[in-house]
Design an enzyme around this catalytic site. Structure first.
Site, short mmCIF file in Angstrom:
data_model
loop_
_atom_site.label_atom_id
_atom_site.label_comp_id
_atom_site.label_asym_id
_atom_site.label_seq_id
_atom_site.Cartn_x
_atom_site.Cartn_y
_atom_site.Cartn_z
N TYR A 90 9.35 65.34 22.93
CA TYR A 90 8.67 64.08 23.28
C TYR A 90 8.17 64.15 24.73
O TYR A 90 7.02 63.82 25.02
CB TYR A 90 9.63 62.89 23.08
CG TYR A 90 9.12 61.61 23.67
CD1 TYR A 90 8.05 60.93 23.09
CD2 TYR A 90 9.71 61.07 24.81
CE1 TYR A 90 7.57 59.75 23.64
CE2 TYR A 90 9.24 59.89 25.36
CZ TYR A 90 8.17 59.23 24.78
OH TYR A 90 7.70 58.07 25.33
N GLU A 130 9.02 50.21 22.24
CA GLU A 130 9.65 49.77 23.49
C GLU A 130 10.36 48.44 23.31
O GLU A 130 11.43 48.22 23.89
CB GLU A 130 8.62 49.66 24.62
CG GLU A 130 7.96 50.96 25.03
CD GLU A 130 8.88 51.97 25.69
OE1 GLU A 130 10.04 51.65 25.99
OE2 GLU A 130 8.43 53.11 25.89
N TRP A 159 16.46 55.14 24.72
CA TRP A 159 15.20 55.61 24.13
C TRP A 159 15.45 56.67 23.06
O TRP A 159 14.75 56.72 22.06
CB TRP A 159 14.27 56.12 25.23
CG TRP A 159 12.93 56.55 24.70
CD1 TRP A 159 12.39 57.79 24.78
CD2 TRP A 159 11.96 55.75 24.01
NE1 TRP A 159 11.15 57.81 24.18
CE2 TRP A 159 10.86 56.56 23.70
CE3 TRP A 159 11.91 54.40 23.63
CZ2 TRP A 159 9.74 56.10 23.03
CZ3 TRP A 159 10.79 53.94 22.95
CH2 TRP A 159 9.72 54.79 22.66
#
Length: 187
Positions: free
Chosen positions: A18, A40, A48
């Protein structure tokens, strides 16, 4: 020799991938901006990596993040999502996703695209910070405060300043790669 990466992603293949391919790359495509905004909002209060691990499940559950479809979700679809063990089953966040899709399309109507709106806050030019260690990166800034307030005024939910700043980092509005990271000058 291994490439130097930002410290927050080192040691996890998914995180590193990522980081190497997406994080901090300027995004002007509305569909991708919406996807990151939704991810988000679900991340609020969580890590995350938790969201990244469930990303494909989110894609399937939320019709590939098609905001036009999401805007039409009814109560039965919301209840279906709340039973989906592959995503974060938070009632307020699921409902906020529908609300945010509607607000997203209103911004598109007003500004021509969500990209024009959000990138307008920085005149279309990414902010390039000089972070030596990822722990020095701010969680929010005056700019993310301003954007957050404006999004809330326009009906968005779960878009506090920290969520907005994370969105700015993810979509390349701000470059918070460590200065020694191989991606710092690439993005």
């Amino acid at each position: 020799m291994d490439k130097h990466r930002c410290g927050w992603c080192v040691g996890d293949d998914l995180y590193e991938s990522y980081h190497d391919k997406e994080w901090g790359v300027p995004v002007k495509n509305d569909a991708i901006l919406f996807e990151f905004l939704i991810l988000e909002t679900f991340q609020a209060g969580l890590s995350w990596i938790t969201i990244l691990r469930k990303r494909e499940n989110f894609r399937k559950a939320f019709d590939q993040f098609d905001y036009k479809k999401i805007a039409t979700y009814d109560e039965s679809k919301i209840q279906e999502l709340l039973q989906n063990k592959g995503i974060i089953r938070n009632n307020l966040k699921v409902r906020a996703t529908v609300t945010n899709a509607l607000s997203f399309m209103k911004i598109q109507e007003e500004f021509g695209s969500f990209s024009s709106y959000i990138w307008g806050f920085i005149n279309g030019n990414p902010i390039k910070n000089a972070i030596k260690n990822h722990k020095e990166a701010p969680a929010q800034t005056q700019l993310s405060n301003t954007i957050s307030k404006d999004l809330k005024k326009r009906g968005f939910k779960f878009v506090g300043s920290t969520v907005v700043y994370a969105h700015m980092q993810a979509t390349g509005m701000v470059n918070d790669h460590e200065v020694d990271c191989f991606r710092y000058n690439e993005v």
